[in-house]
Design a protein around this motif. Sequence first.
Motif, PDB file in Angstrom:
ATOM      1  N   HIS A  77     101.612  42.029  40.300  1.00 24.04           N
ATOM      2  CA  HIS A  77     101.541  40.911  41.094  1.00 24.04           C
ATOM      3  C   HIS A  77     101.907  39.654  40.648  1.00 24.04           C
ATOM      4  CE1 HIS A  77     101.171  43.233  44.859  1.00 24.04           C
ATOM      5  NE2 HIS A  77     100.200  43.780  45.000  1.00 24.04           N
ATOM      6  N   LEU A  78     102.738  39.148  40.734  1.00 30.40           N
ATOM      7  CA  LEU A  78     103.349  37.476  40.380  1.00 30.40           C
ATOM      8  C   LEU A  78     102.552  36.330  41.259  1.00 30.40           C
ATOM      9  CD1 LEU A  78     106.161  38.238  38.395  1.00 30.40           C
ATOM     10  CD2 LEU A  78     103.902  39.441  37.431  1.00 30.40           C
ATOM     11  N   VAL A  79     102.100  35.370  40.973  1.00 26.71           N
ATOM     12  CA  VAL A  79     102.489  34.146  41.473  1.00 26.71           C
ATOM     13  C   VAL A  79     102.897  32.556  40.611  1.00 26.71           C
ATOM     14  CG1 VAL A  79     101.180  32.057  42.239  1.00 26.71           C
ATOM     15  CG2 VAL A  79      99.808  34.710  42.164  1.00 26.71           C
ATOM     16  N   LEU A  80     104.352  32.878  40.892  1.00 25.55           N
ATOM     17  CA  LEU A  80     105.052  31.954  40.318  1.00 25.55           C
ATOM     18  C   LEU A  80     104.649  30.406  41.071  1.00 25.55           C
ATOM     19  CD1 LEU A  80     108.456  34.219  40.618  1.00 25.55           C
ATOM     20  CD2 LEU A  80     106.994  33.761  38.932  1.00 25.55           C
ATOM     21  N   ALA A  81     104.955  29.470  39.883  1.00 29.54           N
ATOM     22  CA  ALA A  81     104.920  28.385  40.259  1.00 29.54           C
ATOM     23  C   ALA A  81     106.265  26.913  40.241  1.00 29.54           C
ATOM     24  CB  ALA A  81     103.773  27.843  40.318  1.00 29.54           C
ATOM     25  N   VAL A  99     105.344  31.272  35.806  1.00 29.05           N
ATOM     26  CA  VAL A  99     104.594  32.146  35.689  1.00 29.05           C
ATOM     27  C   VAL A  99     102.830  31.881  35.870  1.00 29.05           C
ATOM     28  CG1 VAL A  99     102.870  34.814  35.628  1.00 29.05           C
ATOM     29  CG2 VAL A  99     105.484  34.855  35.796  1.00 29.05           C
ATOM     30  N   LYS A 100     102.104  31.570  36.456  1.00 32.13           N
ATOM     31  CA  LYS A 100     100.891  30.555  37.255  1.00 32.13           C
ATOM     32  C   LYS A 100      99.859  31.669  36.840  1.00 32.13           C
ATOM     33  CE  LYS A 100      98.934  26.733  39.329  1.00 32.13           C
ATOM     34  NZ  LYS A 100      99.114  25.976  41.167  1.00 32.13           N
ATOM     35  N   ALA A 101     100.344  33.361  37.575  1.00 29.19           N
ATOM     36  CA  ALA A 101      98.936  34.342  37.105  1.00 29.19           C
ATOM     37  C   ALA A 101      99.416  35.137  37.428  1.00 29.19           C
ATOM     38  CB  ALA A 101      97.894  34.308  38.450  1.00 29.19           C
ATOM     39  N   ARG A 102      98.740  36.728  37.274  1.00 25.10           N
ATOM     40  CA  ARG A 102      99.473  37.858  37.424  1.00 25.10           C
ATOM     41  C   ARG A 102      98.271  38.395  37.491  1.00 25.10           C
ATOM     42  NH1 ARG A 102     103.568  38.798  34.231  1.00 25.10           N
ATOM     43  NH2 ARG A 102     103.901  36.944  33.441  1.00 25.10           N
ATOM     44  N   GLY A 103      98.822  39.931  38.055  1.00 27.09           N
ATOM     45  CA  GLY A 103      97.953  41.135  38.700  1.00 27.09           C
ATOM     46  C   GLY A 103      98.036  41.931  37.664  1.00 27.09           C
ATOM     47  N   TRP A 104      97.328  42.745  37.317  1.00 31.11           N
ATOM     48  CA  TRP A 104      97.154  44.181  36.496  1.00 31.11           C
ATOM     49  C   TRP A 104      97.789  44.902  37.121  1.00 31.11           C
ATOM     50  CZ3 TRP A 104      95.254  44.532  31.489  1.00 31.11           C
ATOM     51  CH2 TRP A 104      93.996  43.811  31.078  1.00 31.11           C
ATOM     52  N   GLY A 134      95.623  32.361  34.696  1.00 31.74           N
ATOM     53  CA  GLY A 134      97.072  32.700  34.287  1.00 31.74           C
ATOM     54  C   GLY A 134      96.400  34.395  34.579  1.00 31.74           C
ATOM     55  N   GLU A 135      95.605  34.507  36.342  1.00 28.27           N
ATOM     56  CA  GLU A 135      95.233  36.123  36.320  1.00 28.27           C
ATOM     57  C   GLU A 135      95.018  36.100  38.071  1.00 28.27           C
ATOM     58  OE1 GLU A 135      91.371  39.308  35.278  1.00 28.27           O
ATOM     59  OE2 GLU A 135      91.717  36.646  34.178  1.00 28.27           O
ATOM     60  N   LEU A 136      95.249  37.084  38.316  1.00 29.14           N
ATOM     61  CA  LEU A 136      94.949  37.631  39.751  1.00 29.14           C
ATOM     62  C   LEU A 136      93.761  38.462  39.394  1.00 29.14           C
ATOM     63  CD1 LEU A 136      98.313  38.465  41.790  1.00 29.14           C
ATOM     64  CD2 LEU A 136      96.773  36.566  42.026  1.00 29.14           C
ATOM     65  N   ARG A 137      92.450  37.775  39.605  1.00 31.37           N
ATOM     66  CA  ARG A 137      91.495  39.091  39.576  1.00 31.37           C
ATOM     67  C   ARG A 137      91.223  39.324  40.640  1.00 31.37           C
ATOM     68  NH1 ARG A 137      87.161  37.250  35.626  1.00 31.37           N
ATOM     69  NH2 ARG A 137      88.564  36.983  33.901  1.00 31.37           N
ATOM     70  N   VAL A 138      90.740  40.817  40.851  1.00 37.21           N
ATOM     71  CA  VAL A 138      89.943  41.925  41.498  1.00 37.21           C
ATOM     72  C   VAL A 138      88.676  40.978  41.839  1.00 37.21           C
ATOM     73  CG1 VAL A 138      89.850  44.378  43.082  1.00 37.21           C
ATOM     74  CG2 VAL A 138      91.645  43.881  41.005  1.00 37.21           C
TER      75      VAL A 138
END
Length: 460
Positions: free
Chosen positions: A298-302, A310-315, A359-363
Motif C-alpha cells: 500500500h502506498l500513500v501519495l501526496a 510517495v509519502k509513506a509505503r507499507g510492507w 515514510g512508512e505505513l506501520r502495522v
Amino acid sequence: MPRLPGSSPMKPWLGICLAALLIIPALGGAAETGDRADPPETHGVVRAPLPGPNPRWLFTAPTRKNQNGRASSLLVLTADGKFHIPLLGGQSAKKDLLWERNPIPSDLTVEVPPADLGGGRLAGPGRDGFFVIVNTQAREWRFVGPSVPLSHLSRPVGLARGAAAAVGQDGSILLFQDSENGWHETHRIAPGSADLPSAALGDALLMAADLDGDGRKELIVPAAPSGRYRHGVLGDAIEPTEIRVFRLEGDKLRLLAFFPAGGDGVFEALGALAADLDGDGREEILITRSDSAGGAAHLVLALRDGKPVVKARGWPTGSGGRWSHLLGAFDVDRSGLKVLAVETPHLAGSLLALRMLPGELRVRARRSGFTTHTIGSRNLWQFALLRRGGLTEVVLQERSRNRLAALALVGNRWLLRWTLPLSSPVLSNIVSGDFDGDGREDLALADAGGRLLFLLSSWR
C-alpha cells in the motif's frame, strides 16, 4: 459417555483443549482473551426475502417520510435496475417486513454500484451506455446521451455540485454538468491525447478528493491498463499502470499530475481511495501497487508543488500473486485515522490497522481469519463500520464465509465483539446507518440466496 474397555478417563485439560479446537474454526482464527462469539445483544436479526430479482447493491439515502408515514433511509438496487425501499421505522419493527408498493425504476447497469451525487441522487452507466441520474427523493430519472457510450463496468464520481465524471467504452474520460437545461456532456478527453496518452481503465472506480487543500476536488483516474501482471483477482488480469489527476476548470478537465507504477509493477486496484491522514487539510491518495517480486504494498501519495510523491509505503505481502484489499482510512478507536486493509483475503485473511509514520505505513494490529473479497469479483465493499456500545466495529465475513464477524480495535489488537451465522455468503455490499429511525446505527446486507439480512436496534 461410556468408556471402552481398558481406556482411562479423559483428563480435564484434554477436554478443554478439544473444546478450544472446536471453537477456533467458528471464530475464523485463534480465539483471544475478551472475544465474544454470540450475536450482538443490542440488535435484532431480521432475515427477509425481496419482492423482485436478486438484490445487488444497498445504499443509505436521506431520511424521508414515505407514503405510510414511516421513516426510511435504505435503498435496495435489484438485478433489473429497480430501487426497492423497505419500511423499517415505527411499529413495523414488530411485524413482517413491508416494502413500498412501487419501486423506483431506472436503466442503471448493476455490475458496479452507482455513484452518490448527494441529495438522494445516484448516477451511473445505463444499459444503452447513457449517463443516468436517479433522484431517489423525487422518484425521477434523467438520461444523458454521451458522445461515446459509457463503460458498463466503471463507476462515475461527483466532482462538485452539478458536475460528475465517467469513463467511456473507449477509455475516454467524460465530464457531465448540470445547468438550467439539465445535465449534459461538456468535455471529453480521448485516449491518445496529450492529457490521456493511454486509455482510462475500462472498469475504473473514479475517485474525487481535495489533494491541494483549495476546497475543490480533483479527479483521480486509474489509467494505462496493462496485462503484464497476471494475477487477475479483480474481474480480469488487466490492471492500471498509472494514476492521473485532473482539475475541474469551468466546463473542462485539465491534467494536473500523474504517477506511474514503475518497473514491472501495476496498481492492483480498480481505483484509488483518499483521506487526509496527517490533518493538514490536503487529502492523500491511497493505492495498492503490486509486482511479481514483492506482491502487493500500500502506498500513500501526496500532491506537493503540483507533483505526486510517495509519502509513506507499507510492507509488501512478500511474493507475486498475493493481494491486499485496501479498505480505506477510518478513525476506529478515536485516536485518529488508521488505514485498514485485509491482507491476502483469499488465503490467511488478515485484518490490518496501519498507522502512518514518516515514510512508512506501520502495522498497529493484525488478526487473521477474515475476508472482504471473492476472487474475480468487482465487489470491494463487503465490509462496514458499525458504531455500537461506545466502540466502532469493523464488520466483515469470516474466512469460511458462513459467519459475519465484528471486530473492534482495542489498544494494539483486534477484539472480536460478536459473530452471526450466515445461511449463505454475502453477495451485496454491507452498509450501516440508522435505517429504523431510532437514532442508533443498524446493518444491512444481501446474501447469495437472494435474502436480505438486517441487524436493527429497534427490533430487539
